[in-house]
Design a protein around this motif. Structure first.
Motif, PDB file in Angstrom:
ATOM      1  N   GLU A  28       0.833  -1.200   0.000  1.00  0.00           N
ATOM      2  CA  GLU A  28       0.000   0.000   0.000  1.00  0.00           C
ATOM      3  C   GLU A  28       0.872   1.255   0.000  1.00  0.00           C
ATOM      4  O   GLU A  28       1.971   1.269   0.539  1.00  0.00           O
ATOM      5  CB  GLU A  28      -0.898  -0.003   1.237  1.00  0.00           C
ATOM      6  CG  GLU A  28      -1.926   1.106   1.276  1.00  0.00           C
ATOM      7  CD  GLU A  28      -2.807   1.016   2.514  1.00  0.00           C
ATOM      8  OE1 GLU A  28      -3.998   1.358   2.413  1.00  0.00           O
ATOM      9  OE2 GLU A  28      -2.288   0.621   3.585  1.00  0.00           O
ATOM     10  N   VAL A  30       0.803   5.093   1.298  1.00  0.00           N
ATOM     11  CA  VAL A  30       0.123   5.998   2.231  1.00  0.00           C
ATOM     12  C   VAL A  30       0.938   7.283   2.327  1.00  0.00           C
ATOM     13  O   VAL A  30       2.177   7.241   2.344  1.00  0.00           O
ATOM     14  CB  VAL A  30      -0.019   5.346   3.632  1.00  0.00           C
ATOM     15  CG1 VAL A  30      -0.630   6.332   4.632  1.00  0.00           C
ATOM     16  CG2 VAL A  30      -0.874   4.089   3.537  1.00  0.00           C
ATOM     17  N   ARG A 181       6.580   5.659  -8.990  1.00  0.00           N
ATOM     18  CA  ARG A 181       5.488   4.830  -9.516  1.00  0.00           C
ATOM     19  C   ARG A 181       5.998   3.441  -9.891  1.00  0.00           C
ATOM     20  O   ARG A 181       5.307   2.437  -9.672  1.00  0.00           O
ATOM     21  CB  ARG A 181       4.832   5.514 -10.717  1.00  0.00           C
ATOM     22  CG  ARG A 181       3.950   6.700 -10.345  1.00  0.00           C
ATOM     23  CD  ARG A 181       3.104   7.153 -11.519  1.00  0.00           C
ATOM     24  NE  ARG A 181       3.906   7.753 -12.580  1.00  0.00           N
ATOM     25  CZ  ARG A 181       4.246   9.038 -12.637  1.00  0.00           C
ATOM     26  NH1 ARG A 181       3.839   9.869 -11.674  1.00  0.00           N
ATOM     27  NH2 ARG A 181       4.956   9.502 -13.637  1.00  0.00           N
ATOM     28  N   ARG A 184       6.344   1.555  -6.683  1.00  0.00           N
ATOM     29  CA  ARG A 184       5.007   1.142  -6.247  1.00  0.00           C
ATOM     30  C   ARG A 184       4.516  -0.043  -7.064  1.00  0.00           C
ATOM     31  O   ARG A 184       3.999  -1.029  -6.511  1.00  0.00           O
ATOM     32  CB  ARG A 184       4.040   2.320  -6.401  1.00  0.00           C
ATOM     33  CG  ARG A 184       2.586   2.005  -6.089  1.00  0.00           C
ATOM     34  CD  ARG A 184       1.668   3.068  -6.685  1.00  0.00           C
ATOM     35  NE  ARG A 184       1.759   3.088  -8.149  1.00  0.00           N
ATOM     36  CZ  ARG A 184       1.219   4.044  -8.918  1.00  0.00           C
ATOM     37  NH1 ARG A 184       0.595   5.064  -8.350  1.00  0.00           N
ATOM     38  NH2 ARG A 184       1.334   3.987 -10.229  1.00  0.00           N
ATOM     39  N   ALA A 204      -1.049   7.790  -4.476  1.00  0.00           N
ATOM     40  CA  ALA A 204      -1.222   7.027  -3.236  1.00  0.00           C
ATOM     41  C   ALA A 204      -2.607   6.388  -3.135  1.00  0.00           C
ATOM     42  O   ALA A 204      -3.566   6.797  -3.802  1.00  0.00           O
ATOM     43  CB  ALA A 204      -0.982   7.934  -2.032  1.00  0.00           C
ATOM     44  N   ASP A 205      -2.694   5.396  -2.252  1.00  0.00           N
ATOM     45  CA  ASP A 205      -3.976   4.754  -1.953  1.00  0.00           C
ATOM     46  C   ASP A 205      -4.734   5.507  -0.869  1.00  0.00           C
ATOM     47  O   ASP A 205      -5.946   5.725  -0.988  1.00  0.00           O
ATOM     48  CB  ASP A 205      -3.737   3.310  -1.481  1.00  0.00           C
ATOM     49  CG  ASP A 205      -3.029   2.473  -2.517  1.00  0.00           C
ATOM     50  OD1 ASP A 205      -3.583   2.322  -3.618  1.00  0.00           O
ATOM     51  OD2 ASP A 205      -1.918   1.972  -2.234  1.00  0.00           O
ATOM     52  N   ARG A 206      -4.011   5.879   0.209  1.00  0.00           N
ATOM     53  CA  ARG A 206      -4.658   6.554   1.332  1.00  0.00           C
ATOM     54  C   ARG A 206      -3.802   7.721   1.809  1.00  0.00           C
ATOM     55  O   ARG A 206      -2.597   7.763   1.561  1.00  0.00           O
ATOM     56  CB  ARG A 206      -4.870   5.583   2.506  1.00  0.00           C
ATOM     57  CG  ARG A 206      -5.923   4.530   2.276  1.00  0.00           C
ATOM     58  CD  ARG A 206      -6.273   3.780   3.559  1.00  0.00           C
ATOM     59  NE  ARG A 206      -5.135   3.052   4.092  1.00  0.00           N
ATOM     60  CZ  ARG A 206      -4.519   3.330   5.233  1.00  0.00           C
ATOM     61  NH1 ARG A 206      -4.911   4.378   5.973  1.00  0.00           N
ATOM     62  NH2 ARG A 206      -3.494   2.606   5.657  1.00  0.00           N
ATOM     63  N   THR A 220      -9.151   8.028   1.348  1.00  0.00           N
ATOM     64  CA  THR A 220      -8.588   7.600   0.071  1.00  0.00           C
ATOM     65  C   THR A 220      -8.314   8.808  -0.817  1.00  0.00           C
ATOM     66  O   THR A 220      -8.712   9.940  -0.509  1.00  0.00           O
ATOM     67  CB  THR A 220      -9.561   6.667  -0.652  1.00  0.00           C
ATOM     68  OG1 THR A 220     -10.742   7.415  -1.006  1.00  0.00           O
ATOM     69  CG2 THR A 220      -9.955   5.484   0.222  1.00  0.00           C
ATOM     70  N   SER A 221      -7.659   8.556  -1.933  1.00  0.00           N
ATOM     71  CA  SER A 221      -7.400   9.637  -2.894  1.00  0.00           C
ATOM     72  C   SER A 221      -8.701  10.211  -3.439  1.00  0.00           C
ATOM     73  O   SER A 221      -8.834  11.431  -3.590  1.00  0.00           O
ATOM     74  CB  SER A 221      -6.520   9.124  -4.036  1.00  0.00           C
ATOM     75  OG  SER A 221      -5.186   8.946  -3.600  1.00  0.00           O
ATOM     76  N   ASP A 222      -9.674   9.363  -3.729  1.00  0.00           N
ATOM     77  CA  ASP A 222     -10.970   9.862  -4.210  1.00  0.00           C
ATOM     78  C   ASP A 222     -11.630  10.744  -3.160  1.00  0.00           C
ATOM     79  O   ASP A 222     -12.195  11.801  -3.481  1.00  0.00           O
ATOM     80  CB  ASP A 222     -11.894   8.697  -4.571  1.00  0.00           C
ATOM     81  CG  ASP A 222     -11.490   8.014  -5.868  1.00  0.00           C
ATOM     82  OD1 ASP A 222     -10.749   8.645  -6.657  1.00  0.00           O
ATOM     83  OD2 ASP A 222     -11.905   6.865  -6.089  1.00  0.00           O
TER      84      ASP A 222
END
Length: 237
Positions: A28, A30, A181, A184, A204-206, A220-222
């Motif tokens: 993940e 973060v 990237r 990752r 990132a995810d979170r 989250t990114s969203d």
């Protein structure tokens, strides 16, 4: 793999962290976000034992390492790219990379290391070109590449980057993000501090936002993109 619970710390009588808590799972990405002076680097120093915590737990695969010396924490699979890069100025690029190199991290007995000198050079071709140059002969961007490569050569399961692209020219910054990237996508877990929120929201995810030593938001990114008040309230100067 990393879980922080109730982390508190201080410099002398000045309290900096107040019950910080968050986690990073295997594979993940973060981020730790916040304005200058809010406790981000202190959190990183606490995780690595560079500033022993006053209270709380730092769990790596369920084992509490709070208060242990930095070398023992690193051996459990954490690799640090510190603020200011802190490469060895009088060692060559290649000497910097091999000085702290080790095989597969904790739990990886019998496995070939994911990161070798050849793989780091493939990720950062410029380092291969300058492998005989001393650390103090590199540009800021090349030093950051070297700091990242040096952390990868420890074959960590979690790479921690403090101010990943600070002070770099835009083209070099884009190159660093492209390399991150790739790291990752290779399956590395990453904890990253950086001021470029837009780039982080795509990477990132979170995200974990810290304000005056306390965690004030996670998401989250969203969720970050859909909550502009978080950026306005806690991340803008």
């Amino acid at each position: 793999m990393l879980r922080i619970e109730g982390l508190e710390n201080a410099y002398g009588d000045s309290r900096i962290l107040f019950g910080v808590a968050f986690s990073v799972n295997a594979g993940e990405v973060v981020t730790l976000l916040g304005r200058n002076g809010m406790g981000k680097t202190t959190t990183i120093k606490s995780i690595f034992g560079l500033l022993p915590p006053k209270a709380g737990r730092i769990l790596i695969d369920g084992e509490d390492v709070a208060g242990k010396p930095p070398f023992q924490i690193a051996r459990r699979g954490l690799g640090l790219v510190p603020e200011g890069r802190q490469i060895f100025p009088t060692l060559s690029v290649e000497e910097n990379l091999v000085a702290t190199a080790r095989g597969a991290a904790n739990g990886g007995a019998g496995r070939a290391p994911r990161w070798t000198l050849e793989k780091v050079y493939a990720l950062f071709p410029r380092l291969k070109e300058r492998r005989r140059n001393m650390g103090n002969q590199l540009s800021g961007g090349e030093q950051q590449m070297l700091a990242i490569g040096r952390a990868l050569m420890t074959n960590p399961r979690l790479v921690v980057l403090d101010e990943a692209t600070e002070g770099l020219a835009p083209l070099i910054r884009d190159e660093i993000w492209a390399c991150l990237r790739a790291i990752r996508d290779a399956g590395e877990a990453i904890l990253v501090i950086d001021k470029n929120v837009d780039a982080l929201s795509r990477f990132a995810d979170r995200h974990v936002v810290i304000e005056k030593g306390r965690i004030v938001w996670t998401g989250t990114s969203d969720e970050l993109r859909c909550t502009p008040k978080i950026k306005e309230q806690f991340l803008q100067v």
